[in-house]
Design a protein around this motif. Structure first.
Motif, short mmCIF file in Angstrom:
data_model
loop_
_atom_site.label_atom_id
_atom_site.label_comp_id
_atom_site.label_asym_id
_atom_site.label_seq_id
_atom_site.Cartn_x
_atom_site.Cartn_y
_atom_site.Cartn_z
N GLY A 114 39.22 41.98 50.39
CA GLY A 114 37.64 42.09 50.36
C GLY A 114 37.07 43.39 49.47
N VAL A 115 37.82 43.90 48.82
CA VAL A 115 37.94 45.08 47.89
C VAL A 115 37.03 44.71 46.64
CG1 VAL A 115 38.56 47.19 47.06
CG2 VAL A 115 39.16 46.48 49.22
N THR A 116 36.29 45.30 46.20
CA THR A 116 35.74 45.15 44.78
C THR A 116 35.51 46.42 44.17
OG1 THR A 116 33.52 45.12 45.28
CG2 THR A 116 34.42 42.89 45.36
N PHE A 117 35.66 46.15 42.65
CA PHE A 117 35.23 47.33 41.83
C PHE A 117 33.76 47.61 41.73
CE2 PHE A 117 39.66 46.34 40.45
CZ PHE A 117 40.07 47.61 40.34
N SER A 118 33.43 48.72 41.19
CA SER A 118 32.17 48.98 40.91
C SER A 118 31.20 48.12 40.33
CB SER A 118 31.80 50.51 40.73
OG SER A 118 32.28 50.62 39.48
N GLY A 120 31.70 44.76 40.40
CA GLY A 120 31.65 43.66 40.98
C GLY A 120 33.08 42.88 41.09
N SER A 121 33.80 43.06 40.31
CA SER A 121 35.27 42.26 40.23
C SER A 121 35.90 42.58 41.27
CB SER A 121 35.85 42.78 38.83
OG SER A 121 36.36 43.76 38.66
N VAL A 122 36.78 41.56 41.67
CA VAL A 122 37.53 41.74 42.78
C VAL A 122 39.02 42.40 42.50
CG1 VAL A 122 38.89 40.33 44.70
CG2 VAL A 122 36.73 39.47 43.94
N PHE A 123 39.29 43.31 43.48
CA PHE A 123 40.36 43.98 43.62
C PHE A 123 41.71 43.33 44.10
CE2 PHE A 123 43.52 46.85 45.71
CZ PHE A 123 44.21 47.44 44.62
N ASP A 124 42.81 43.11 43.61
CA ASP A 124 43.96 42.46 43.93
C ASP A 124 44.99 42.99 43.29
OD1 ASP A 124 44.07 41.31 41.42
OD2 ASP A 124 43.54 39.39 41.93
N ALA A 125 46.25 42.24 43.75
CA ALA A 125 47.52 42.88 43.25
C ALA A 125 47.81 42.99 41.91
CB ALA A 125 48.81 42.03 43.83
N ALA A 126 47.22 42.11 41.06
CA ALA A 126 47.18 42.31 39.64
C ALA A 126 46.68 43.55 39.11
CB ALA A 126 46.43 40.88 38.97
N ASP A 127 45.83 43.87 39.84
CA ASP A 127 45.08 45.45 39.40
C ASP A 127 46.05 46.40 39.61
OD1 ASP A 127 42.37 44.30 38.41
OD2 ASP A 127 42.36 43.61 40.33
N ALA A 128 46.54 46.22 40.83
CA ALA A 128 47.36 47.28 41.41
C ALA A 128 48.68 47.42 40.38
CB ALA A 128 47.94 47.07 42.76
N ALA A 129 49.24 46.37 40.20
CA ALA A 129 50.38 46.37 39.27
C ALA A 129 50.09 46.62 37.83
CB ALA A 129 50.85 44.81 39.07
N PHE A 130 48.88 46.37 37.54
CA PHE A 130 48.37 47.09 36.18
C PHE A 130 48.17 48.49 36.32
CE2 PHE A 130 44.64 48.40 33.47
CZ PHE A 130 45.26 48.18 32.19
N GLY A 200 36.16 52.07 39.07
CA GLY A 200 36.96 52.08 40.25
C GLY A 200 36.60 51.58 41.47
N THR A 201 37.22 51.47 42.61
CA THR A 201 36.67 51.16 44.01
C THR A 201 36.10 51.98 44.90
OG1 THR A 201 38.82 51.45 45.10
CG2 THR A 201 38.71 49.25 43.75
N GLY A 202 36.04 53.13 44.52
CA GLY A 202 35.45 54.28 45.36
C GLY A 202 34.19 54.08 45.64
N PRO A 203 33.83 55.07 46.48
CA PRO A 203 32.36 55.17 47.26
C PRO A 203 31.27 55.34 45.99
CG PRO A 203 33.68 57.00 48.01
CD PRO A 203 34.80 55.94 47.22
N TYR A 204 31.60 56.12 45.13
CA TYR A 204 30.47 56.38 43.84
C TYR A 204 30.94 55.79 42.54
CZ TYR A 204 28.88 59.47 47.31
OH TYR A 204 28.21 60.16 48.41
N ARG A 205 30.21 55.82 41.66
CA ARG A 205 30.49 55.47 40.11
C ARG A 205 29.82 56.48 39.26
NH1 ARG A 205 25.89 53.05 38.32
NH2 ARG A 205 24.32 52.10 39.93
N ASN A 220 28.15 53.93 44.89
CA ASN A 220 28.59 52.38 44.74
C ASN A 220 28.08 51.51 45.83
OD1 ASN A 220 29.86 50.20 44.00
ND2 ASN A 220 31.91 50.78 44.42
N ASP A 221 27.17 50.62 45.45
CA ASP A 221 26.41 49.93 46.28
C ASP A 221 27.30 48.70 46.89
OD1 ASP A 221 24.42 51.23 46.46
OD2 ASP A 221 23.20 50.11 44.99
N THR A 222 28.64 48.34 46.29
CA THR A 222 29.67 47.38 46.37
C THR A 222 30.72 48.00 47.17
OG1 THR A 222 30.72 47.64 44.29
CG2 THR A 222 29.01 46.13 44.33
N TYR A 223 30.80 49.41 47.57
CA TYR A 223 31.97 49.90 48.30
C TYR A 223 32.15 49.05 49.31
CZ TYR A 223 34.97 53.51 50.03
OH TYR A 223 36.10 54.22 50.28
N TRP A 224 33.64 49.20 49.46
CA TRP A 224 34.18 48.29 50.77
C TRP A 224 34.26 48.94 52.02
CZ3 TRP A 224 38.57 50.25 53.24
CH2 TRP A 224 39.05 51.27 52.42
N GLY A 225 34.25 50.38 51.95
CA GLY A 225 34.22 51.18 53.18
C GLY A 225 32.90 51.47 53.68
#
Length: 526
Positions: A114-118, A120-130, A200-205, A220-225
């Motif tokens: 359920g985490v997205t980047f600022s 709007g793209s979805v964060f997943d394992a591929a992003d982590a590995a990259f 990034g996925t952080g609370p700010y962009r 960041n209005d799409t922040y997951w936290g």
């Protein structure tokens, strides 16, 4: 660990500095024109104004272990899989919900859903590995690679969208701690070069960056936290600490960092431990410093308590080791070397009687602005060493000049006493001893095979055994090497407006989390 790791880390570190400088010049040429800027930094209840000592050289996430970059980027714009609690030292979940050592050389991380980047793209394992591969295995000169990781590449794989594995050449008990330094970015990030304004996925962009003037982050209005209280943060930079303090006292900013006790923050100044330890590093392969008695005399000549009391105005504690109390391996039982000028003079006289060239000039090198009262500290030490019978000449240098003596390969221009200030961001003594105490450490003048073997043994351990082993390694440095005369565990001062609630901690100098700041006129629990 490769025996050549520390030396090669030094090469990578210098490459990272060069790459950062080149990137900064390029950004200045291609970035926003401050002359055309119509942005305002006027006061607003929803805006937090922060003044720093220097403009960030880059916002590149893989350079977030650089203090001037990390203080803006880390946990604000980007986030790691795992986060270290600065108060407890514990590793806590962030973009990974859990992690485990699934075999001797393999760590498995479970990605938070359920985490997205600022963007709007979805964060997943591929992003982590990259992100891990880009920071550690690439050739773009990431600072985190030189500071945290070694020469051997990691094998990183996204097993499925929710699982990433990291395989190391040999078992690594602290890999999750290392991974906490890797900020996550999307796979669309340039893998061949550093980026100017990261996603990034952080609370700010990043909102805008007027080079030379100000940098603005917006919520960041799409922040997951949890939603941070301030809608915007505006960073400015002023070199003089007194100017930064005045901006807070004059209501031109809410926060000012890296202040000294003399900068005039008054009642708005908040002191906190900043993980930095000051020390003299001694070049023990050059006479007269190659004589243990001379190094011991230098240690006895340092009036630690007097320096902390008179020059630092009590903002610090006399040091007996190169790490602070929040670091794995810190030994609270160690006591600083006592100030004993009589003993120092006797040791110098004894060495002189044995033919040691104590009259040979020793260069005492410091960096201008390295910490508050650096000039006075250097002068006090020179005077004490002269009274002990040594011939010491002060040389104050800018950062570029001093860095030549900080990291390998060192200039052939000794003997040298170098004032250093070491801050262990990672929270584990391995990151100190590898750099400063190995025989080939990239910030170490010398060492021994026996001491290196003790370091190797400590690095294989975990838990209480690791703590005890590193504490013993650090406790024995004065007898086995005596490369350092430790001075003080430093405190920093933050100027804070009464309108802001924020408690600085030992990580504040490297990572200042905007989400932890709230307005004093609101109920933070509401």
């Amino acid at each position: 660990m490769s025996p050549a790791r520390s030396l090669q880390q030094g090469t990578r570190y210098r490459a990272a500095i060069a790459a950062t400088a080149a990137m900064t010049v390029s950004a200045l040429a291609a970035g926003c024109s401050v002359a055309n800027s119509n942005h305002s930094d006027a006061a607003s209840p929803d805006t937090l104004r922060i003044v720093l000592p220097q403009e960030p050289p880059t916002l590149e996430p893989c350079d977030a272990s650089l203090t001037s970059t990390g203080v803006v980027v880390r946990s604000n714009i980007t986030e790691p899989l795992v986060e270290r609690n600065a108060d407890t030292g514990d590793l806590e979940p962030k973009l990974a919900e859990s992690w485990e050592q699934t075999s001797g050389n393999v760590w498995t991380f479970r990605i938070r859903p359920g985490v997205t980047f600022s963007d709007g793209s979805v964060f997943d394992a591929a992003d982590a590995a990259f992100s891990i591969d880009r920071a550690v295995n690439s050739t773009i000169g990431c600072d985190v690679d030189g500071y945290v990781f070694g020469d051997d590449p990691l094998v990183v794989a996204a097993v499925d969208p929710g699982t990433v594995t990291v395989t190391t050449p040999t078992a690594d008990p602290i890999l999750p701690l290392r991974i906490s330094f890797v900020e996550m970015v999307p796979t669309t990030t340039d893998a061949q070069d550093k980026v100017r304004e990261p996603i990034g996925t952080g609370p700010y962009r990043v909102d805008y960056w007027d080079h030379g003037q100000r940098l603005s982050l917006v919520r960041n209005d799409t922040y997951w936290g949890s939603v941070p209280e301030y809608a915007r943060a505006i960073y400015q930079w002023r070199t003089e600490g007194s100017v930064r303090a005045a901006m807070v006292t004059n209501d031109e900013a809410e926060l000012a960092t890296y202040l000294g006790p003399e900068d005039g923050a008054g009642d708005l100044g908040v002191a906190y431990p900043n993980n930095e330890t000051t020390a003299l590093r001694m070049q023990a392969n050059e006479p007269p410093l190659d004589d243990y008695r001379i190094r011991e005399a230098i240690d006895y000549s340092v009036n630690r308590s007097g320096i902390v009391k008179a020059l630092f105005q009590g903002l610090g504690d006399p040091a007996a080791q190169l790490v602070g109390s929040s670091i794995v391996g810190f030994d609270p039982a160690l006591q600083p070397t006592p100030y004993d000028p009589g003993r120092a003079a006797a040791l110098v006289a004894e060495a002189k009687a044995d033919g040691v060239p104590v009259d040979k000039e020793i260069r005492l090198i410091g960096r201008t602005g390295q910490f508050p009262k650096i000039n006075e500290t250097i002068e006090a030490i020179q005077n004490a060493l002269s009274e002990a019978g040594l011939n010491v000449k002060i040389e104050m240098m800018d950062t570029a000049g001093q860095m030549q003596y900080q990291i390998r390969p060192f200039p052939d221009a000794g003997p040298v006493l170098l004032m250093i200030q070491h801050g262990n961001q990672a929270g584990d003594a391995q990151f100190t001893v590898d750099q400063y105490m190995r025989s080939d450490g990239y910030q170490s003048y010398f060492g021994t095979n026996t001491y290196d073997a003790r370091i190797d043994a400590a690095e294989e351990l975990v838990g209480d055994a690791r703590q005890d082993a590193f504490a013993a390694v650090l406790a024995d440095e004065p007898t086995e090497l005596r490369q350092f005369a430790y001075i003080a565990h430093m405190n920093a001062v933050l100027a804070k407006s009464p309108s802001v609630r924020y408690e600085p901690n030992s990580a504040t100098g490297d990572e200042m989390r905007l989400s932890e700041m709230t307005r004093a006129d609101t109920d933070a629990s509401s």
